[in-house]
Design an enzyme around this catalytic site. Structure first.
Site, short mmCIF file in Angstrom:
data_model
loop_
_atom_site.label_atom_id
_atom_site.label_comp_id
_atom_site.label_asym_id
_atom_site.label_seq_id
_atom_site.Cartn_x
_atom_site.Cartn_y
_atom_site.Cartn_z
CD GLU A 76 -3.11 1.00 0.56
OE1 GLU A 76 -3.24 -0.01 -0.15
OE2 GLU A 76 -3.96 1.91 0.63
CG ASP A 77 1.32 2.97 3.23
OD1 ASP A 77 0.38 3.29 2.47
OD2 ASP A 77 1.18 2.80 4.44
#
Ligand code: MN
Length: 717
Positions: A76-77
């Site tokens: 996700e990051d």
């Protein structure tokens, strides 16, 4: 922040076979990929996944889960991809990390708290492995622990509300009481800190006033029970501020007694001893009526087991006592994870009392798995597998039965939306209405005011709401058709008697046929329950025998033809618009034949050839005859079935000669029945798909030219 060695040692302490090297690599990987990212607290970002992994070691989860926690935010990051994780940590962990990532994306899609119940179901449905859900809950728990670092009050409030409405109940539902308690209390700080403070102040006061009364009660209980020869552990535990607050809110009570804030617990070795303790307490102390609950024989939905009773205890105080086994106690605190531990460490058989259906399925897998590590790995969450959750374009969450289509979705939104639905977009793309929806799909329904439900929808909708709405519509439409048909039957019957038709004249019929209104009369004529003859007998008694077949007055074509002609795929004129119609099986009418329609009970109109023998049966009910004809202007070529009867020589190759002749003349054999067989000849009936009567005549002529065939006739009746 948990150091690398500490984390690995914690895992090894409960799982000596854990893959140490892989854990170390995951620890380094998360530090490297998150790099210089920083949390709101000012800590490096990677401290978060490491703490989440630490939380999960408290549940003693397997290495794959711990590594998933370490990597849970990398897709996700950071620049890391699922492929990269698979390459480094294998497919199992890649799938788990991907699962957690999907849940996080789902969170962003909808922050509508009013949908909390559905949203938590969606989370469960999307977590096809229970470990995904456990990582998600631990992730939320750590985020709540560090919530106060977030600057914006609105953001804190949104996250706290979501925790209270979605994650805490979810933790409760899968039985992880320790997560639930902490999540609730952390959210309580944010959502209603004044209430929380007032409860803390009150607790302090009661504690001061009671001094060491709790310790005395624990001692007193222990002594009583030890005297009767039972090995027990007794403890007094202060209830959580939020659980006190909830009780006050729900029951509208104040709290002033010890029993409101302290739960005394008696932990014993087995179930038998639980009841033994209960009997002893009730014998020695007065029991407060109405407070006894046996969650051992009837566990709570989340599998919580314990006996609760309230007594006037050793210090003459009213106290609540919870009695349970050690195993129950562990299970009550950490839920699903406890089952895994027990199997692994103690090999204790599990009680098979009423559990969640899905939990029982978990346990069955547990029983079957040869290696305890397989337990969580092969665990699928079946809790909501019979449901699918989709979003409206506005982000509303709609829950539907599994297998649902956009039509089900439309009806779930509103009956009017379903009735007027013409198409759908799923995730932004035009999609057929019969598409099966998947979890998390965003569905947009395209509507048109003039659209009505299609009977074909009934073949693929699965929700009760859609099905009943479609049926209701079809029934109503059919009723309208029968009413229209019945009205023309009534008018025709009057004309046959040379009486002017007035609706008022139908009044006496209502009573005789036990009907509400004139529409009902028309309906009962239209669907053939009653005949025009019977109608006239009531209205004009004693005028029988005045009619015969010659008096048939056809309904004028112009009245009924035309207006909705395109609705019929069949080229027949003179029908009531939308009326059910089919061709008679006795005479197989073909375009070009002279035909007549007969209104048949409950089946609409049957088309016969004018010379069909069957028509004799209807000689006495001329009002049921409809004057119909082929619509030759209709250029839609539809094939009809014609039937012929063939007598041919019984010799090799005869059959293939007839079928090839028919095929050569573009006829398609539908059915072939041998009716009669002798030594030299046999007779058979052949059904052939043809365009019209001329086509059939051509085929008959071609067959007659074949030397093996002795005779060919069109079959009638
Ligand atoms: Mn996270």
């Amino acid at each position: 922040m948990l150091r690398q060695v500490e984390l690995v040692e914690r895992v090894l302490s409960y799982d000596p076979h854990a893959d140490e090297d892989l854990l170390n690599r995951a620890y380094v990987f998360t530090i490297k990929t998150h790099g210089s990212q920083v949390r709101a607290s000012g800590d490096p970002y990677f401290s978060h996944p490491i703490e989440v992994a630490g939380i999960l070691t408290e549940l003693k989860l397997d290495t794959a889960t711990i590594i998933t926690a370490l990597l849970h935010d990398t897709i996700e990051d950071t620049v890391a991809s699922k492929e990269e994780i698979e390459l480094n940590f294998g497919p199992e962990i890649a799938v788990l990390v991907d699962g957690v990532t999907k849940l996080s994306q789902l969170e962003l899609q909808s922050d509508r708290t009013k949908q909390a119940e559905n949203f938590s179901k969606l989370l469960v449905a999307m977590s096809n492995d229970i470990r995904v859900l456990l990582v998600k809950l631990a992730d939320r728990l750590h985020n709540m622990r560090t919530l106060h670092f977030i600057d914006k009050p609105e953001k804190r409030k949104r996250i706290a509300t979501e925790t209270m409405e979605i994650y805490a109940p979810l933790a409760e539902r899968i039985g992880i009481q320790s997560f639930r308690d902490e999540l609730e209390d952390l959210a309580f700080v944010e959502l209603n800190n004044e209430a929380r403070k007032s409860i803390l102040r009150r607790l302090e006061y009661l504690r001061a006033e009671g001094e060491d009364v709790v310790a005395k009660i624990v001692e007193g209980l222990k002594n009583e029970l030890n005297d009767s020869g039972l090995q027990v552990e007794v403890s007094g535990r202060e209830k959580r501020p939020y659980s006190i607050w909830r009780k006050m809110e729900q029951k509208n009570v104040t709290f002033e007694q010890l029993s409101d804030i302290i739960a005394f617990r008696v932990v014993v070795a087995n179930v038998e001893q639980c009841y033994h303790v209960l009997g002893n307490l009730h014998a020695k102390f007065s029991m407060v009526p109405g407070r006894f609950k046996d969650y051992i024989s009837t566990p709570k939905r989340n599998n919580y087991q314990s006996i609760h009773t309230t007594i006037i205890g050793p210090e003459r105080q009213r106290i609540e006592v919870q009695i349970r086994t050690r195993e129950m106690h562990e299970t009550n605190e950490i839920g699903v994870a406890a089952h895994w531990q027990y199997k692994q460490q103690l090999g204790t058989p599990l009680s098979d009392s009423q559990q969640y259906r899905w939990l029982r399925e978990l346990l069955e897998i547990l029983e079957d798995a040869s290696d305890p590590d397989e337990f969580l790995e092969h665990t699928k969450l079946n809790m909501y597998q019979d449901q699918v959750f989709c979003f409206s374009p506005k982000g509303d969450l709609i829950s539907l039965p599994a297998g649902s289509s956009p039509v089900d979705f439309a009806y779930a939104v509103h009956t009017r939306v379903g009735d007027t639905c013409v198409g759908s977009k799923v995730n932004g793309r035009m999609t057929p209405l019969r598409t099966v929806l998947k979890n998390g799909d965003q569905v947009e329904i395209l509507r048109s005011k003039n659209q009505t439900p299609s009977p074909t929808w009934e073949n693929f909708v699965v929700s009760g709401k859609a099905r009943s709405a479609i049926r209701r519509f079809i029934r109503q439409q059919q009723r309208d058709q029968y009413i229209e048909l019945g009205k023309s039957i009534a008018e025709k019957s009057f004309r046959m008697h040379s009486k002017p038709f007035v609706e008022k004249a139908l009044a006496p019929v209502l009573k005789v046929w036990d009907l509400e209104n004139t529409d009902d009369v028309y309906y009962s004529l239209g669907d053939g329950t009653h005949t025009g003859r019977q109608l006239l007998d009531i209205i004009f008694p004693g005028e029988r025998n005045k009619t015969d077949k010659e008096n048939v007055v056809p309904i004028s074509k112009s009245k009924t033809g035309g207006k909705k002609k395109h609705e019929h795929a069949v080229p027949i004129r003179g029908l009531i618009p939308g009326m059910a119609m089919h061709f008679a099986g006795c005479c197989h009418p073909l375009p070009g034949d002279r035909i007549v329609g007969i209104v048949t009970t409950g089946r609409g109109v049957t088309i016969h050839t004018i010379d069909c023998d069957t028509l004799e049966q209807f000689a006495e009910v001329p009002e049921r005859w409809l004057d119909v004809s082929w619509d030759t202007k209709n250029d839609e070529v539809s094939l009809q079935v014609g039937r012929i009867s063939v007598v041919m020589a019984n010799e090799p190759g005869a059959l293939s000669s007839i079928t090839s002749t028919i095929a050569a003349n573009s006829g398609n054999i539908n059915n072939l029945v041998i009716a009669n067989r002798s030594q030299d000849f046999f007779e058979m009936r052949v059904d052939i798909e043809v365009r019209d009567v001329k086509h059939l005549t051509n085929i008959i002529a071609a067959l007659r030219a074949d030397p093996v065939i002795s005779s060919v006739e069109r079959a009638t009746g």
